[in-house]
Design a protein around this motif. Structure first.
Motif, PDB file in Angstrom:
ATOM      1  N   ALA A 140      51.149  43.443  48.267  1.00 32.77           N
ATOM      2  CA  ALA A 140      50.963  42.020  48.563  1.00 32.77           C
ATOM      3  C   ALA A 140      49.499  41.608  48.367  1.00 32.77           C
ATOM      4  O   ALA A 140      49.206  40.556  47.788  1.00 32.77           O
ATOM      5  N   ILE A 141      48.576  42.462  48.838  1.00 32.87           N
ATOM      6  CA  ILE A 141      47.143  42.151  48.717  1.00 32.87           C
ATOM      7  C   ILE A 141      46.717  42.246  47.254  1.00 32.87           C
ATOM      8  O   ILE A 141      45.942  41.426  46.772  1.00 32.87           O
ATOM      9  N   LEU A 142      47.252  43.246  46.534  1.00 31.97           N
ATOM     10  CA  LEU A 142      46.931  43.399  45.112  1.00 31.97           C
ATOM     11  C   LEU A 142      47.396  42.175  44.326  1.00 31.97           C
ATOM     12  O   LEU A 142      46.664  41.651  43.474  1.00 31.97           O
ATOM     13  N   ASN A 143      48.605  41.711  44.609  1.00 28.94           N
ATOM     14  CA  ASN A 143      49.118  40.516  43.927  1.00 28.94           C
ATOM     15  C   ASN A 143      48.270  39.291  44.227  1.00 28.94           C
ATOM     16  O   ASN A 143      47.997  38.473  43.346  1.00 28.94           O
ATOM     17  N   ASN A 144      47.825  39.184  45.467  1.00 33.20           N
ATOM     18  CA  ASN A 144      46.959  38.076  45.868  1.00 33.20           C
ATOM     19  C   ASN A 144      45.628  38.139  45.115  1.00 33.20           C
ATOM     20  O   ASN A 144      45.126  37.130  44.611  1.00 33.20           O
ATOM     21  N   PHE A 145      45.072  39.363  45.029  1.00 33.57           N
ATOM     22  CA  PHE A 145      43.812  39.566  44.316  1.00 33.57           C
ATOM     23  C   PHE A 145      43.940  39.162  42.850  1.00 33.57           C
ATOM     24  O   PHE A 145      43.108  38.436  42.304  1.00 33.57           O
ATOM     25  N   MET A 146      45.021  39.622  42.194  1.00 32.92           N
ATOM     26  CA  MET A 146      45.214  39.317  40.781  1.00 32.92           C
ATOM     27  C   MET A 146      45.480  37.829  40.551  1.00 32.92           C
ATOM     28  O   MET A 146      45.010  37.241  39.577  1.00 32.92           O
ATOM     29  N   LYS A 147      46.226  37.227  41.461  1.00 30.90           N
ATOM     30  CA  LYS A 147      46.514  35.801  41.330  1.00 30.90           C
ATOM     31  C   LYS A 147      45.219  34.987  41.381  1.00 30.90           C
ATOM     32  O   LYS A 147      45.015  34.065  40.587  1.00 30.90           O
ATOM     33  N   GLN A 148      44.342  35.359  42.309  1.00 28.66           N
ATOM     34  CA  GLN A 148      43.058  34.647  42.419  1.00 28.66           C
ATOM     35  C   GLN A 148      42.132  34.970  41.248  1.00 28.66           C
ATOM     36  O   GLN A 148      41.428  34.095  40.748  1.00 28.66           O
ATOM     37  N   LEU A 149      42.139  36.243  40.814  1.00 25.60           N
ATOM     38  CA  LEU A 149      41.280  36.646  39.699  1.00 25.60           C
ATOM     39  C   LEU A 149      41.641  35.899  38.418  1.00 25.60           C
ATOM     40  O   LEU A 149      40.767  35.508  37.638  1.00 25.60           O
ATOM     41  N   LEU A 150      42.943  35.690  38.185  1.00 29.44           N
ATOM     42  CA  LEU A 150      43.405  35.041  36.964  1.00 29.44           C
ATOM     43  C   LEU A 150      43.587  33.528  37.117  1.00 29.44           C
ATOM     44  O   LEU A 150      44.120  32.884  36.220  1.00 29.44           O
ATOM     45  N   SER A 151      43.124  32.979  38.229  1.00 29.02           N
ATOM     46  CA  SER A 151      43.272  31.536  38.440  1.00 29.02           C
ATOM     47  C   SER A 151      42.193  30.776  37.679  1.00 29.02           C
ATOM     48  O   SER A 151      41.079  31.270  37.467  1.00 29.02           O
ATOM     49  N   SER A 152      42.530  29.582  37.270  1.00 29.55           N
ATOM     50  CA  SER A 152      41.539  28.758  36.561  1.00 29.55           C
ATOM     51  C   SER A 152      40.361  28.434  37.479  1.00 29.55           C
ATOM     52  O   SER A 152      39.228  28.291  37.017  1.00 29.55           O
ATOM     53  N   LYS A 153      40.598  28.368  38.776  1.00 22.01           N
ATOM     54  CA  LYS A 153      39.521  28.085  39.737  1.00 22.01           C
ATOM     55  C   LYS A 153      38.435  29.149  39.653  1.00 22.01           C
ATOM     56  O   LYS A 153      37.247  28.837  39.580  1.00 22.01           O
ATOM     57  N   PHE A 154      38.845  30.436  39.664  1.00 22.01           N
ATOM     58  CA  PHE A 154      37.844  31.506  39.589  1.00 22.01           C
ATOM     59  C   PHE A 154      37.232  31.579  38.200  1.00 22.01           C
ATOM     60  O   PHE A 154      36.016  31.688  38.046  1.00 22.01           O
ATOM     61  N   ILE A 155      38.075  31.548  37.173  1.00 15.84           N
ATOM     62  CA  ILE A 155      37.590  31.686  35.791  1.00 15.84           C
ATOM     63  C   ILE A 155      36.557  30.614  35.456  1.00 15.84           C
ATOM     64  O   ILE A 155      35.563  30.877  34.774  1.00 15.84           O
ATOM     65  N   ASN A 156      36.759  29.411  35.961  1.00 15.42           N
ATOM     66  CA  ASN A 156      35.825  28.315  35.683  1.00 15.42           C
ATOM     67  C   ASN A 156      34.613  28.291  36.617  1.00 15.42           C
ATOM     68  O   ASN A 156      33.715  27.470  36.439  1.00 15.42           O
ATOM     69  N   SER A 157      34.599  29.198  37.614  1.00 19.56           N
ATOM     70  CA  SER A 157      33.511  29.155  38.604  1.00 19.56           C
ATOM     71  C   SER A 157      32.385  30.135  38.311  1.00 19.56           C
ATOM     72  O   SER A 157      31.341  30.083  38.966  1.00 19.56           O
ATOM     73  N   VAL A 158      32.598  31.053  37.349  1.00 18.23           N
ATOM     74  CA  VAL A 158      31.564  32.051  37.058  1.00 18.23           C
ATOM     75  C   VAL A 158      31.201  32.045  35.583  1.00 18.23           C
ATOM     76  O   VAL A 158      31.951  31.543  34.749  1.00 18.23           O
ATOM     77  N   ARG A 159      30.054  32.635  35.308  1.00 15.16           N
ATOM     78  CA  ARG A 159      29.612  32.723  33.918  1.00 15.16           C
ATOM     79  C   ARG A 159      30.402  33.796  33.169  1.00 15.16           C
ATOM     80  O   ARG A 159      31.045  34.648  33.771  1.00 15.16           O
ATOM     81  N   PHE A 160      30.298  33.749  31.856  1.00 16.45           N
ATOM     82  CA  PHE A 160      31.059  34.648  30.996  1.00 16.45           C
ATOM     83  C   PHE A 160      30.776  36.112  31.305  1.00 16.45           C
ATOM     84  O   PHE A 160      31.682  36.939  31.361  1.00 16.45           O
ATOM     85  N   LYS A 161      29.501  36.464  31.542  1.00 14.39           N
ATOM     86  CA  LYS A 161      29.129  37.865  31.788  1.00 14.39           C
ATOM     87  C   LYS A 161      29.813  38.397  33.053  1.00 14.39           C
ATOM     88  O   LYS A 161      30.252  39.547  33.101  1.00 14.39           O
ATOM     89  N   THR A 162      29.927  37.557  34.072  1.00  8.30           N
ATOM     90  CA  THR A 162      30.569  37.979  35.320  1.00  8.30           C
ATOM     91  C   THR A 162      32.069  38.120  35.123  1.00  8.30           C
ATOM     92  O   THR A 162      32.687  39.062  35.627  1.00  8.30           O
ATOM     93  N   LEU A 163      32.650  37.195  34.381  1.00  8.62           N
ATOM     94  CA  LEU A 163      34.087  37.223  34.118  1.00  8.62           C
ATOM     95  C   LEU A 163      34.467  38.492  33.349  1.00  8.62           C
ATOM     96  O   LEU A 163      35.423  39.196  33.707  1.00  8.62           O
ATOM     97  N   VAL A 164      33.698  38.806  32.320  1.00  9.97           N
ATOM     98  CA  VAL A 164      33.957  40.005  31.514  1.00  9.97           C
ATOM     99  C   VAL A 164      33.806  41.260  32.371  1.00  9.97           C
ATOM    100  O   VAL A 164      34.620  42.188  32.304  1.00  9.97           O
ATOM    101  N   MET A 165      32.761  41.288  33.205  1.00  9.44           N
ATOM    102  CA  MET A 165      32.537  42.442  34.085  1.00  9.44           C
ATOM    103  C   MET A 165      33.722  42.647  35.021  1.00  9.44           C
ATOM    104  O   MET A 165      34.199  43.777  35.201  1.00  9.44           O
TER     105      MET A 165
END
Length: 196
Positions: A140-165
């Motif tokens: 359940a926690i892993l799914n929550n983590f992945m859902k947030q990681l792949l959300s447009s909110k997170f992807i649009n909130s960090v720079r490219f270098k952080t996203l790739v890392m």
């Protein structure tokens, strides 16, 4: 009758808010110090999820041969497992704190009079990989983590270098450490997640 009152056990909600104050501080130096301590395992969080070994009190003898006294050494505090950290803290605090640093992510740390240089950018990837591995048994926690990681909110909130890392660290944890791949981090997967 005497009653004993005990303090409630510490929760991540309590500790995480204190870490967040440091990692999201206005001072870049304080942010670097907080990141360094957390990523190097010096902030009470173990860098893996293995149960700490039980240590018995070690007695040391002091005094002369006539009246020897034994003194108990204090037990070292056991670190909490890395899986105690919430997914929202990893993505909304840790990743954002790292993302806010300039390209120079080196940090000089003085220990016992010796100065050593540490590169935070080389420490955060293994930390995220360890965190991802720690969630394998917690679906359940892993799914929550992945859902947030792949959300447009997170992807649009960090720079490219952080996203790739972040993506590389998660992909590394699965491809090299786990026998079963739970997610495939392909461009199609990411595009699909962002669109939903």
């Amino acid at each position: 009758e005497t009653t004993t009152k005990t303090l409630p056990s510490m929760s991540w909600e309590m500790v995480g808010s204190l870490f967040a104050r440091v990692l999201l501080s206005d001072s870049p130096t304080l942010r670097k110090l907080g990141l360094f301590r957390l990523l190097s395992g010096r902030a009470g969080i173990a860098l893996n999820d293995e149960a700490p070994k039980k240590e018995e009190n070690i007695k040391t003898k002091k005094g002369n041969s006539k009246g020897q006294k034994s003194k108990k050494k204090k037990q070292a505090l056991k670190p909490s497992p890395i899986s105690i950290i919430s997914p929202s803290f990893i993505l909304n605090v840790l990743a954002q704190s790292y993302d806010s640093l300039s390209s120079a992510s080196g940090f000089n740390f003085v220990n016992e009079g010796k100065t050593t240089n540490h590169d935070i950018s080389s420490m955060i990837g293994p930390f995220i990989s360890s965190y991802t591995r720690s969630l394998v048994a917690k679906e359940a926690i892993l799914n929550n983590f992945m859902k947030q990681l792949l959300s447009s909110k997170f992807i649009n909130s960090v720079r490219f270098k952080t996203l790739v890392m972040m993506f590389r660290a998660v992909a590394y944890a699965w491809s090299n450490e786990l026998s079963v791949k739970i997610y495939e981090l392909t461009s199609e997967t990411i595009n699909e997640a962002v669109e939903t």
